[in-house]
Design an enzyme around this catalytic site. Sequence first.
Site, PDB file in Angstrom:
ATOM      1  N   CYS A  51       0.166   0.589  -4.347  1.00  0.00           N
ATOM      2  CA  CYS A  51       0.391   1.919  -3.797  1.00  0.00           C
ATOM      3  C   CYS A  51      -0.894   2.717  -3.943  1.00  0.00           C
ATOM      4  CB  CYS A  51       1.543   2.618  -4.528  1.00  0.00           C
ATOM      5  SG  CYS A  51       1.783   4.321  -3.975  1.00  0.00           S
ATOM      6  N   ARG A  66       2.319  -4.054   6.015  1.00  0.00           N
ATOM      7  CA  ARG A  66       2.159  -2.626   5.753  1.00  0.00           C
ATOM      8  C   ARG A  66       1.895  -2.368   4.265  1.00  0.00           C
ATOM      9  NH1 ARG A  66       4.224   1.355   2.556  1.00  0.00           N
ATOM     10  NH2 ARG A  66       6.328   0.513   2.871  1.00  0.00           N
TER      11      ARG A  66
END
Length: 309
Positions: free
Chosen positions: A252, A26
Site C-alpha cells: 500500500c 492493480r
Amino acid sequence: MGRALPMTVREEGLPERVTIYEVGPRDGLQNEKAIVPLEVKAAFVERLVAAGLPIVEATSFVHPRWVPQLADAAELVARLDLGGPTPLPVLVPNQRGLDRAIEAGCRHIAVFASATETFAAKNLNTTLEDQFAMFEPVVRRALDQGIDVRAYVSMCFGDPWEGAVPIEQVVAVGTRLLGLGASQLSLGDTIGVGTVGHVGALVEAFGAAGVGVDQLAMHFHDTYGQALANAHAALRQGITTFDASAGGLGGCPYAESATGNLATEDLIWMLDGLGIEHGVDLDAVVATSIWMAEQLGRPSPSAVVRALT
C-alpha cells in the site's frame, strides 16, 4: 520425480467453492517504484484471465500524482476486453475517477474506504465521517449507469498510527457502504496484523448487524505470515470470496508497513488440499508469476511459486 501435489482432505463445514478475486494488476503493481510498461501490464491481465481467474482487477483511475504506476489506466483498459466473460473491475477514488472509468467503458468499479480516521486523512484527504459524502454520489451515479460497485474497507484489523481498530467501528463503516448500494464489501487487513480469532469475531459482528457472508470478501496481507491462516478462519465462517495477488505482489503506497498480498498460488494450494473448487489453473498462474518476477527483476514472494520453480 513428479511435481508434488497436495493430498485432498475435505474438512466439514467449509464452502464447496470459492471465488478468487485477483488484484495483482492493480494492488500488486501500484507500489512498484519502477514503471511497468503498458504492454507488460496488458499481458499480465490477459494471462491471469487465461489462467481461469474469474475476476481480475485491472487498474485504478487514481490521479497519476498519487500513484504514478497507474497513470496509464485509460490506455490499459483500452487494450482489454471489457465485454468478455471475465469482469475487469477498476478502482475509482472519486467522481473524476468515475468519469474516466465510464469514458473507458468499464462495467465494474470499486471504491476504497477507510475504517480509521488517520488513514482516511492520509489516503483519502478526508475524515472518517466525510468519506461517505464523497462516495455517495459516485456509487449512485455508477449504479444509475448499470455499473456494479464493490467497496473496499482498509485498516479493518489494525492501523499503523492508531493501533487496534474497534470491531464495531469497522462494522459501522462497512454497513454504511453497503447501504449506499455496494454489492460486496472487501474487508482489508492492510498491514497484515489480523489473526484467526479476530477474523472470526469480525465476520460474526457483521452477521449480528445483518450482513451475510455472501456480501463479504476478505483481503489479507502476509506481513506477519498470517494470511493463509486467516483465510482458513474465514472459510470456517462461510466466506466464499478472497482477494489475492498473483505471486504475492503488492503493498500500500500510503502505509509503509503493508507488505505483499496473500499470494494467489498459496491460496490455491490450500484450497486444493481442502478439496474446495475455484476453477483456476495453478500451473498457469505460477508461470505468469514467474514471468512477472522476471519483468520486475526479483523473485516472487509466493512460497508455492518458489517451491514449484
